[in-house]
Structure formats: structure tokens, C-alpha cells
Design an enzyme around this catalytic site. Structure first.
Site, PDB file in Angstrom:
ATOM      1  N   HIS A 155       0.805  -1.231   0.000  1.00 27.03           N
ATOM      2  CA  HIS A 155       0.000   0.000   0.000  1.00 27.03           C
ATOM      3  C   HIS A 155       0.837   1.279   0.000  1.00 27.03           C
ATOM      4  O   HIS A 155       0.519   2.250   0.681  1.00 27.03           O
ATOM      5  CB  HIS A 155      -0.953   0.007   1.196  1.00 27.03           C
ATOM      6  N   HIS A 229      -9.711   2.550   0.476  1.00 28.12           N
ATOM      7  CA  HIS A 229      -9.656   1.448   1.444  1.00 28.12           C
ATOM      8  C   HIS A 229     -10.682   1.602   2.569  1.00 28.12           C
ATOM      9  O   HIS A 229     -10.377   1.358   3.732  1.00 28.12           O
ATOM     10  CB  HIS A 229      -8.247   1.349   2.029  1.00 28.12           C
ATOM     11  N   TYR A 231     -13.667   0.519   4.960  1.00 29.23           N
ATOM     12  CA  TYR A 231     -14.278  -0.697   5.495  1.00 29.23           C
ATOM     13  C   TYR A 231     -15.742  -0.377   5.784  1.00 29.23           C
ATOM     14  O   TYR A 231     -16.058   0.667   6.356  1.00 29.23           O
ATOM     15  CB  TYR A 231     -13.652  -1.097   6.824  1.00 29.23           C
ATOM     16  N   GLU A 369     -11.632  -3.315  -2.567  1.00 31.71           N
ATOM     17  CA  GLU A 369     -10.670  -2.377  -3.133  1.00 31.71           C
ATOM     18  C   GLU A 369     -10.530  -2.636  -4.631  1.00 31.71           C
ATOM     19  O   GLU A 369      -9.941  -3.627  -5.039  1.00 31.71           O
ATOM     20  CB  GLU A 369      -9.319  -2.533  -2.442  1.00 31.71           C
TER      21      GLU A 369
END
Length: 409
Positions: A155, A229, A231, A369
Site C-alpha cells: 500500500h 480502502h 471498510y 478495493e
């Protein structure tokens, strides 16, 4: 009955002029209030900006709040481009925050958060996902990247795009309202070649969509694989696990990994495996099966190869849908990308506490993602992630939110 100019007060002042003056004073007061609050509004929509905190070096971090005509509320900070919260309605019209994250900047800067590295809600770059050994070769030159996931690069490295302060510019147009975020990654940052100028735009529409547009240019050839990213827990963040959420991924294949989660190079059909989400399936239905790939990831943490068929490279294709039975909330993800990483929150362990004061335990949120494949710079058979000077990187992902009685509604 409208006032006529012949109607006057005893002092001879026309009543119409008095009425006009009163309206002007009221409008001026409202405009002043909005300016002081950092608010712009129209047609049921609103944008608010305020100070969220300060980084250790004193730089200010701002938070931007957007509300569409249907009441959906998005909050974003310019540190990491992080989506702090996203409030959407359930079947009863009740709004809950469905995005995992924190209410305070300090939580994103804490040692606990950096050690856990969940990347809650952040923009990921220059390269989303993993690059084996933190190494790649480009134009006969070897490049070494930061290794921040065992021996691998993950990342963007130690100081990826999730940990930088972006320039932010709110906007409103016919498509909706949102935020343009800009960041220039200098040549050599985290080991990457080239000066990369990056722009990410979040747009909240009145069709209950969150559009994420990526754009970048470089002065040297460089790998790039940007993603978002966030959640989600469609019951509301801080609720129990997402194992009962029903998931469909429009992918006939996935890329198996080794024990460090680097793709082996194989593209494997999902048919007959726990990775077959071509039909809506509860996330937890097969997550504990005795399967080497699930063991490597501690659950799902894999790249799914989307069925794009004959779609043009810039054409949106449905990548995934997730529906939660209790609330009826659904999120549909469409993208121009060739793949999507499904992560089932396997490494959340309760150390981090969210906005409702509840610890984020294992599998209390999922991430989808959109991306190119992991480790593409080292795997020639995978779609290329190299951006050349003179070319423009463009990508779009759209999240559409709704509330339905069942998955297929």
C-alpha cells in the site's frame, strides 16, 4: 394581496421598500452565518468545512461534510483523503454510519493505529496491495521500495498516500458535490521513480452514489495502482461481524497467493472453491473451511479477476454487491478496474475502538478495493500498471447505496 407602491407608512415611506429592505437584511444575515460556518447549500444539499486537528508539525487538517438531497452524509479529511464516516438509511429510513473509523485525528496518528495498519477509509498509493520483496525492475533499472509487510511492500510503503496531507478543494456541480484532493509525490518517494502528480475526486450524488475518480501524470515511467480502502459494516460501524452480509462478486477467477500473500501468477477459476461469489453468498458461509488459500489470508484477502467481457477500458462494470439482511442496506460497486480485492477484516483484533466506543473485532468490517493485480510490476502476464510520461492514468469506481427487502430487489 401584493403590496402596492401607493401603500405608505405614516412617515411616507413606501411599504414595498420596507419589505425589500427586510428581505435583503435577512438574506445578508443568512449568508454571513453560512460563511462563518463554512457552509454552502442548495436544493437540499449542503457542504460544511471545519478544522479537524493539527499534525505534529503544526499543519492543519480539515474535515469536509457533504449531505445530499436524500440525507446521505459523507465526511472526509484531507489527511490521507480518509473517509471518516458515511451515513445511509436502512429500510425504515433510519441513518447509521456504515464506515469504520475514528472521530479524532489523534486516533489516526497513534502508535496503535500505525502498528495495526488497517488503512481505514484512506486513499492508497502509489501502489495498492503488495509488491514482492519490495523490488521491481523497470527499463533495465532495479528499484527498491520500503518493505512494510514482512519482506514485501504494501500500500505505498511506510509513508504512503494514506499518511500525507492532500490539498483539498470542495465543489458543487450538476453531478453532485464533493472534494478534489491533490498530492504530488516527488521522484524517489518511498523508492518509486518519477514525480507523480495525483488527483482524486470524491463526488456524492443525489442518486445516492459516491463516485471516486483517480487521475495522475508522471515525468518518468512508474508503477501506479490507486484505490480506496474504506471498510463497511452495513448494520452500522461498531456492530458485530459482517459474516451474515450477502456478497456477490462478478468474478469467474481469482489470483491465488503464497504464504506471504503474493500472487503465484496463476489465475484460478472460482468454481467449486470457497471463492465463488458469482451468486450472492453469506461472507461467513465458507470462511472457516479447510482451504490453503483461506489459511494464508486468515480468511478472504484476495484479488478477484472481474468479468469485464468486451467492456471498454473506461467503461464501468458491476464488480460486487453486498446486502445486509437486518437493515436492508446494500452497496453496489462498479469500476473501470480489471480486479477487486475482497478483504474480510481478518486482522482486526479489538485493539482499535471506533466511533461508537466499540472495539473493532475480527471481521467487523469488509473492504472491496478496486484495483489492478497485486505484484504486477514483477509479473509480465498480469495487466500492466506502468504509467509512462505523456500518458494520463484514469480510473473510476462508483459505490451506490440503497435499502432493499432482499438481495435481488
Amino acid at each position: 394581496m401584493p403590496l402596492m407602491s401607493s401603500q405608505r407608512l405614516k412617515n411616507g415611506t413606501p411599504l414595498l421598500l420596507i419589505a425589500i429592505a427586510a428581505v435583503l437584511l435577512i438574506n445578508a444575515a443568512q449568508a454571513q452565518d453560512n460563511a462563518e460556518a463554512g457552509t454552502a447549500s442548495g436544493a437540499g444539499n449542503s457542504v460544511q468545512a471545519s478544522v479537524f486537528g493539527h499534525l505534529p508539525d503544526g499543519r492543519q487538517v480539515d474535515v469536509y461534510q457533504f449531505t445530499n438531497a436524500n440525507g446521505i452524509e459523507l465526511r472526509v479529511i484531507n489527511y490521507g483523503g480518509i473517509i471518516l464516516s458515511l451515513k445511509t438509511p436502512n429500510l425504515a429510513g433510519e441513518f447509521d454510519d456504515i464506515a469504520l473509523g475514528f472521530d479524532a485525528l489523534e486516533a489516526y496518528l497513534s502508535d496503535e493505529y500505525r502498528q495495526a495498519s488497517p488503512y481505514f477509509g484512506a486513499i492508497i498509493g502509489r501502489y495498492g496491495n503488495r509488491i514482492a520483496g519490495g523490488q521491481f525492475s523497470l527499463d533495465e533499472e532495479n528499484h527498491s521500495l520500503a518493505t512494510n509487510d514482512g519482506s514485501n511492500h504494501l500500500h505505498g510503503g511506510q509513508q504512503g498516500f494514506d499518511k500525507v496531507l492532500w490539498q483539498a478543494e470542495p465543489f458543487a456541480n450538476d453531478a453532485g458535490m464533493g472534494l478534489v484532493l491533490r498530492y504530488t509525490s516527488e521522484d524517489g518517494e518511498e523508492g518509486y521513480p518519477g514525480r507523480l502528480e495525483t488527483e482524486v475526486t470524491y463526488t456524492l450524488t443525489d442518486n445516492d452514489e459516491l463516485m471516486v475518480d483517480y487521475r495522475a501524470v508522471t515525468d518518468k515511467a512508474t508503477p501506479i495502482n490507486l484505490t480506496q480502502h474504506s471498510y463497511f459494516n452495513l448494520k452500522g460501524e461498531g456492530s458485530d461481524t459482517i459474516l451474515d452480509h450477502q456478497l456477490m462478486i462478478n468474478a469467474p477467477a481469482f489470483t491465488p497467493v503464497n504464504d506471504t500473500l503474493i500472487p503465484t501468477g496463476e489465475i484460478r477459476p472460482v468454481d467449486g472453491t470457497p471463492f465463488d461469489f458469482t451468486q450472492a453468498t453469506p461472507i461467513g458461509e465458507r470462511i472457516e473451511q479447510d482451504n490453503e488459500q483461506l489459511a494464508f489470508g486468515g480468511g478472504y484477502d484476495h484479488n478477484f479477476v472481474l468479468a469485464r467481457d468486451n467492456a471498454a477500458p473506461d467503461e464501468l462494470v458491476v464488480a460486487a454487491k453486498v446486502w445486509e439482511p437486518r437493515s436492508g442496506r446494500m452497496v453496489e460497486v462498479s469500476t473501470t478496474e480489471p480486479a477487486i480485492q475482497f478483504y474480510s477484516g481478518n486482522f482486526l483484533n479489538g485493539v482499535l475502538t471506533g466511533k461508537q466506543g466499540q472495539p473493532y473485532g475480527q471481521r467487523s468490517g469488509f473492504a472491496l478495493e478496486t484495483q489492478h493485480y497485486p505484484d504486477s510490476p514483477n509479473q509480465a502476464a498480469f495487466p500492466s500498471t506502468i504509467l509512462a510520461p505523456g500518458d494520463t492514468y484514469r480510473s473510476r469506481t462508483v459505490y451506490r447505496f440503497s435499502a432493499n427487502q432482499n438481495f435481488d430487489e
